[in-house]
Design a protein around this motif. Structure first.
Motif, PDB file in Angstrom:
ATOM      1  N   GLN A  14       3.586  -5.128  12.938  1.00  0.00           N
ATOM      2  CA  GLN A  14       2.933  -4.090  12.139  1.00  0.00           C
ATOM      3  C   GLN A  14       3.913  -3.217  11.362  1.00  0.00           C
ATOM      4  O   GLN A  14       3.510  -2.375  10.570  1.00  0.00           O
ATOM      5  CB  GLN A  14       2.074  -3.192  13.055  1.00  0.00           C
ATOM      6  N   ASP A  15       5.218  -3.395  11.567  1.00  0.00           N
ATOM      7  CA  ASP A  15       6.214  -2.529  10.920  1.00  0.00           C
ATOM      8  C   ASP A  15       6.022  -2.463   9.405  1.00  0.00           C
ATOM      9  O   ASP A  15       5.957  -1.374   8.819  1.00  0.00           O
ATOM     10  CB  ASP A  15       7.629  -3.023  11.225  1.00  0.00           C
ATOM     11  N   SER A  17       3.475  -3.533   7.455  1.00  0.00           N
ATOM     12  CA  SER A  17       2.166  -3.072   6.985  1.00  0.00           C
ATOM     13  C   SER A  17       2.013  -1.561   7.158  1.00  0.00           C
ATOM     14  O   SER A  17       1.389  -0.889   6.330  1.00  0.00           O
ATOM     15  CB  SER A  17       1.038  -3.805   7.722  1.00  0.00           C
ATOM     16  N   LYS A  18       2.624  -1.006   8.215  1.00  0.00           N
ATOM     17  CA  LYS A  18       2.583   0.449   8.396  1.00  0.00           C
ATOM     18  C   LYS A  18       3.335   1.157   7.272  1.00  0.00           C
ATOM     19  O   LYS A  18       2.896   2.197   6.769  1.00  0.00           O
ATOM     20  CB  LYS A  18       3.195   0.823   9.749  1.00  0.00           C
ATOM     21  N   ALA A  19       4.489   0.592   6.880  1.00  0.00           N
ATOM     22  CA  ALA A  19       5.269   1.188   5.790  1.00  0.00           C
ATOM     23  C   ALA A  19       4.475   1.153   4.488  1.00  0.00           C
ATOM     24  O   ALA A  19       4.482   2.114   3.707  1.00  0.00           O
ATOM     25  CB  ALA A  19       6.589   0.441   5.632  1.00  0.00           C
ATOM     26  N   ILE A  20       3.781   0.044   4.240  1.00  0.00           N
ATOM     27  CA  ILE A  20       2.981  -0.091   3.008  1.00  0.00           C
ATOM     28  C   ILE A  20       1.861   0.941   2.993  1.00  0.00           C
ATOM     29  O   ILE A  20       1.596   1.586   1.981  1.00  0.00           O
ATOM     30  CB  ILE A  20       2.414  -1.521   2.904  1.00  0.00           C
ATOM     31  N   LYS A  21       1.200   1.104   4.135  1.00  0.00           N
ATOM     32  CA  LYS A  21       0.099   2.074   4.208  1.00  0.00           C
ATOM     33  C   LYS A  21       0.583   3.497   3.978  1.00  0.00           C
ATOM     34  O   LYS A  21      -0.168   4.353   3.500  1.00  0.00           O
ATOM     35  CB  LYS A  21      -0.588   1.969   5.569  1.00  0.00           C
ATOM     36  N   SER A  22       1.850   3.755   4.311  1.00  0.00           N
ATOM     37  CA  SER A  22       2.396   5.106   4.104  1.00  0.00           C
ATOM     38  C   SER A  22       2.937   5.290   2.690  1.00  0.00           C
ATOM     39  O   SER A  22       3.479   6.341   2.368  1.00  0.00           O
ATOM     40  CB  SER A  22       3.511   5.382   5.116  1.00  0.00           C
ATOM     41  N   GLY A  23       2.804   4.263   1.852  1.00  0.00           N
ATOM     42  CA  GLY A  23       3.226   4.385   0.455  1.00  0.00           C
ATOM     43  C   GLY A  23       4.539   3.725   0.121  1.00  0.00           C
ATOM     44  O   GLY A  23       4.981   3.765  -1.029  1.00  0.00           O
ATOM     45  N   GLU A  24       5.209   3.128   1.089  1.00  0.00           N
ATOM     46  CA  GLU A  24       6.484   2.461   0.844  1.00  0.00           C
ATOM     47  C   GLU A  24       6.230   0.977   0.571  1.00  0.00           C
ATOM     48  O   GLU A  24       5.843   0.234   1.470  1.00  0.00           O
ATOM     49  CB  GLU A  24       7.407   2.593   2.057  1.00  0.00           C
TER      50      GLU A  24
END
Length: 470
Positions: A14-15, A17-24
């Motif tokens: 999930q690393d 996908s979590k970054a993408i969801k936070s805008g990165e």
């Protein structure tokens, strides 16, 4: 904002996908490793995160390319195409050939790809593939050099793949007036990196997936342009004194309230060679065998779990029967990467085909009336397995490995399920293809992967190949 996660930094799937969801987000994600299960899950989570707000346009803004034949020009044009509805375009490419230097398609495979590209309306790609099959730089089709090469290719097709002759015969007229594909003194890899390192739209994302690490120099350059993720680093991590594979097995069984003895875990891991995709498949078999809330003992693991090479052959035959090219070539690649000799793979293929033919003939003779192609393994165990007269076993080969009725319950279930996807004529034709491959492996200097790949392609063509025969 551009993400700059370092190689091997993943703590879990999930690393990213979590970054993408936070805008990165990154314009390029390069995911690689030897475990297909983890690669599939990471690719799935990446695409899902990138398309979180895509809505009904998700499929319109997603493209997948076959890396074994993808050319730089096609890839760049696809990535640089503006997305519909102002969203994000995602282009996913698996095992990009011009970056890995992997086995190249044969001339006949190039022609077949050109024919398919033309049938889909992609004239530029079809013509580019045709020139690759001709093994020459693009030139006017009516030139003497092209005509000479085209005639030589036609002679080869007449001998190896006659169904391609209509396409080759019609090519000069069909492509008359078509723009000649561009050529360049630079190779595709040089052009790719020049493009990748330049200014590009932030509305597109390229995902490169490799089933084994690309060359070190290539990986370094890709890392400078985007995010690298090596899924194999996840397998080496430990928690609570257990490695990732043990934790995976524990979590999958815990969901079904099933317990497993440590010695059964050892059998499962050894036979699946710690491959998570194979372990996942074997766990499903074990769950069906012991039932919800059951307990898996060493005896049950011994009876149900296949060794990894046998399971991969099952996967290969599943892919052939379902006409899933990517899955079939992936299974073939995995067998070779795991050190299986080409002749042994072919021998397993031949044995599997013989057993499927036995299943067909026995069914036609009135046996196994309770068998249904879509039945579960558990149902098969209850109403089909061992529900035959013992005298029937004696009518088949005495060698247990060549006798359908002497197979383990799951092996017999898989063989009968797979046999239902083929006609008897297709299985007969398969023998001819397999014998040709055997001869080629023993008498030519051609690439083992190319020979086996061609065989898989022929088997997948099935009824079409039979109808196209002169």
């Amino acid at each position: 904002m551009r993400q700059t996660a370092a190689q091997g930094s993943l703590r879990n799937l999930q690393d990213l996908s979590k970054a993408i969801k936070s805008g990165e987000t990154s314009p390029l994600y390069t995911i690689y490793g030897s475990d297909q299960y983890l690669l599939d899950r990471l690719h799935e989570s990446l695409v899902k995160a990138l398309q979180a707000d895509a809505g009904a346009l998700a499929n319109f803004n997603f493209d997948a390319l076959d890396g074994s034949v993808a050319a730089f020009q096609e890839l760049a044009a696809m990535v640089d195409t503006a997305p519909m509805g102002g969203g994000r375009r995602i282009v996913s490419v698996k095992n990009l050939g011009f970056l890995t230097g992997g086995a190249q398609p044969t001339r006949m495979q190039r022609v077949d790809q050109a024919e398919k590209a033309l049938s889909l309306g992609n004239e530029t790609r079809a013509l580019s593939l045709l020139f690759k099959a001709l093994e020459m730089d693009p030139a006017p089709l009516d030139s003497s050099s092209v005509q000479s090469k085209l005639e030589a290719l036609r002679v080869e097709a007449a001998e190896r793949q006659p169904d391609l002759l209509p396409f080759l015969d019609a090519a000069p007229e069909r492509f008359e007036g078509a723009p000649i594909p561009e050529t360049s003194a630079d190779n595709d890899q040089d052009r790719f990196f020049a493009w990748l390192e330049g200014e590009r739209s932030s509305a597109s994302t390229l995902i490169l997936r490799f089933d084994s690490p690309p060359p070190k120099g290539v990986l370094t350059r890709l890392g400078k342009c985007g995010t690298l993720a090596n899924v194999d680093t996840l397998l080496s991590q430990k928690r609570y004194g257990k490695d990732s594979v043990a934790l995976f097995i524990e979590s999958q069984l815990k969901k079904r309230k099933i317990s497993i003895e440590p010695s059964a875990v050892k059998i499962l891991r050894e036979r699946a060679n710690d491959n998570l995709q194979l372990i996942s498949d074997e766990i499903e078999k074990l769950i069906a065998y012991v039932g919800q809330g059951g307990k898996i003992s060493p005896a049950e693991a011994e009876a149900v779990v296949s060794d990894s090479s046998t399971q991969t052959v099952f996967n290969l035959m599943d892919a052939v029967g379902e006409r899933k090219l990517e899955a079939g070539l992936s299974a073939l690649h995995n067998l070779l990467m795991n050190g299986e000799p080409a002749l042994r793979i072919l021998a397993m293929f031949i044995r599997q085909t013989r057993l499927m033919k036995q299943a067909h003939l026995l069914k036609a003779a009135g046996q196994f009336s309770n068998f249904k192609p879509n039945m579960t393994y558990r149902a098969f165990n209850g109403v089909v397995y061992r529900k035959w007269d013992d005298a029937l076993t004696q009518r088949l080969p005495s060698n247990a490995s060549l006798n359908l009725l002497k197979q383990s319950p799951y092996a017999m279930y898989k063989i009968m399920t797979q046999a239902a996807r083929f006609t008897l004529a297709e299985l007969d034709a398969a023998y001819a293809h397999l014998l040709n491959a055997d001869e080629a492996l023993k008498s030519t200097g051609a690439s083992e992967f190319s020979i086996l790949q061609h065989t898989v392609l022929e088997l997948m063509r099935g009824e079409k190949a039979l109808k196209d025969r002169p």
